[in-house]
Design an enzyme around this catalytic site. Sequence first.
Site, PDB file in Angstrom:
ATOM      1  N   ARG A  89      -2.647  24.329 121.817  1.00  0.00           N
ATOM      2  CA  ARG A  89      -3.896  23.637 121.511  1.00  0.00           C
ATOM      3  C   ARG A  89      -4.488  24.189 120.233  1.00  0.00           C
ATOM      4  NH1 ARG A  89      -8.705  21.786 124.923  1.00  0.00           N
ATOM      5  NH2 ARG A  89     -10.141  21.057 123.324  1.00  0.00           N
ATOM      6  N   ARG A 102      -5.321  16.107 122.199  1.00  0.00           N
ATOM      7  CA  ARG A 102      -5.016  17.502 122.463  1.00  0.00           C
ATOM      8  C   ARG A 102      -3.763  17.649 123.311  1.00  0.00           C
ATOM      9  NH1 ARG A 102     -10.129  17.842 124.965  1.00  0.00           N
ATOM     10  NH2 ARG A 102     -10.916  17.237 122.956  1.00  0.00           N
ATOM     11  N   ASP A 151      -5.856  20.231 127.833  1.00  0.00           N
ATOM     12  CA  ASP A 151      -7.270  20.476 128.072  1.00  0.00           C
ATOM     13  C   ASP A 151      -7.394  20.879 129.533  1.00  0.00           C
ATOM     14  OD1 ASP A 151      -9.998  20.483 127.509  1.00  0.00           O
ATOM     15  OD2 ASP A 151     -10.253  18.354 127.931  1.00  0.00           O
ATOM     16  N   ASP A 179     -10.226  21.904 132.371  1.00  0.00           N
ATOM     17  CA  ASP A 179     -11.671  21.928 132.646  1.00  0.00           C
ATOM     18  C   ASP A 179     -11.924  22.549 134.007  1.00  0.00           C
ATOM     19  OD1 ASP A 179     -12.546  20.666 130.295  1.00  0.00           O
ATOM     20  OD2 ASP A 179     -12.236  18.673 131.146  1.00  0.00           O
TER      21      ASP A 179
HETATM   22  N1  ROI Z   1      -9.740  10.608 128.024  1.00  0.00           N
HETATM   23  C1  ROI Z   1      -8.888  10.602 129.049  1.00  0.00           C
HETATM   24  N2  ROI Z   1      -8.461   9.427 129.536  1.00  0.00           N
HETATM   25  N3  ROI Z   1      -8.453  11.753 129.633  1.00  0.00           N
HETATM   26  C2  ROI Z   1      -8.859  12.958 129.182  1.00  0.00           C
HETATM   27  O1  ROI Z   1      -8.441  14.004 129.747  1.00  0.00           O
HETATM   28  C3  ROI Z   1      -9.764  13.009 128.108  1.00  0.00           C
HETATM   29  N4  ROI Z   1     -10.216  14.194 127.625  1.00  0.00           N
HETATM   30  C4  ROI Z   1     -11.086  14.240 126.642  1.00  0.00           C
HETATM   31  C5  ROI Z   1     -11.629  13.013 125.983  1.00  0.00           C
HETATM   32  C6  ROI Z   1     -11.336  13.080 124.502  1.00  0.00           C
HETATM   33  C7  ROI Z   1     -13.116  12.953 126.244  1.00  0.00           C
HETATM   34  N5  ROI Z   1     -11.051  11.793 126.495  1.00  0.00           N
HETATM   35  C8  ROI Z   1     -10.194  11.791 127.530  1.00  0.00           C
HETATM   36  O2  ROI Z   1     -11.524  15.424 126.244  1.00  0.00           O
END
Ligand code: ROI
Length: 163
Positions: A83, A93, A96, A98
């Site tokens: 990343r 990315r 990610d 979270d």
């Molecule tokens: N959109 C989708 N569909 N899935 C994600 O994990 C995701 N993650 C993000 C942003 C760019 C907001 N859009 C996303 O960080």
Amino acid sequence: MTRTYVGLGSNLDDPEKQIQMALRALAALPQTTLIRHSALYRSPPMGPQDQPDYINAVALLETDLPARELLHCMLEIERRQGRVRTGKRWGPRTLDLDLLVYGEERWSDELLTVPHPEIPNRAFVLYPLSELAPDLNIPGFGPLAELLKACPAEGLRRCHGNG
Ligand code: ROI
């Protein structure tokens, strides 16, 4: 042990492989057990549309790591999987991670807000989460089932053959 839910997302460099690698890395964290994870889902990008579809999933962990240590480990996994933080908000990315829910806890500081404030707005979090814990009550947000009713699945598709 704290039950904690982690959201995974990727839309670069073989996203399905990125998610599988990240699940293995979460399973290998110290003082942590990966209890189970959702199927993988394909979802259209939320935010800027000039980027590939995402692969998303949610994992249930039990951990003795404090939330901030867990977050630190998650950032390290993101970094190891290439990343690059460009500073561009909501850009594509490779990975990610979270921290969605950490036990019953609710707090916010400059590093972290728990539960993740965007949970109610994100079908790609709510639907995989409901596979793992349909009866979950999200601190501050209420029953997952109610959040699902208010959030259309909008192009979210469950991938077959994994998870
Ligand atoms: N959109 C989708 N569909 N899935 C994600 O994990 C995701 N993650 C993000 C942003 C760019 C907001 N859009 C996303 O960080």
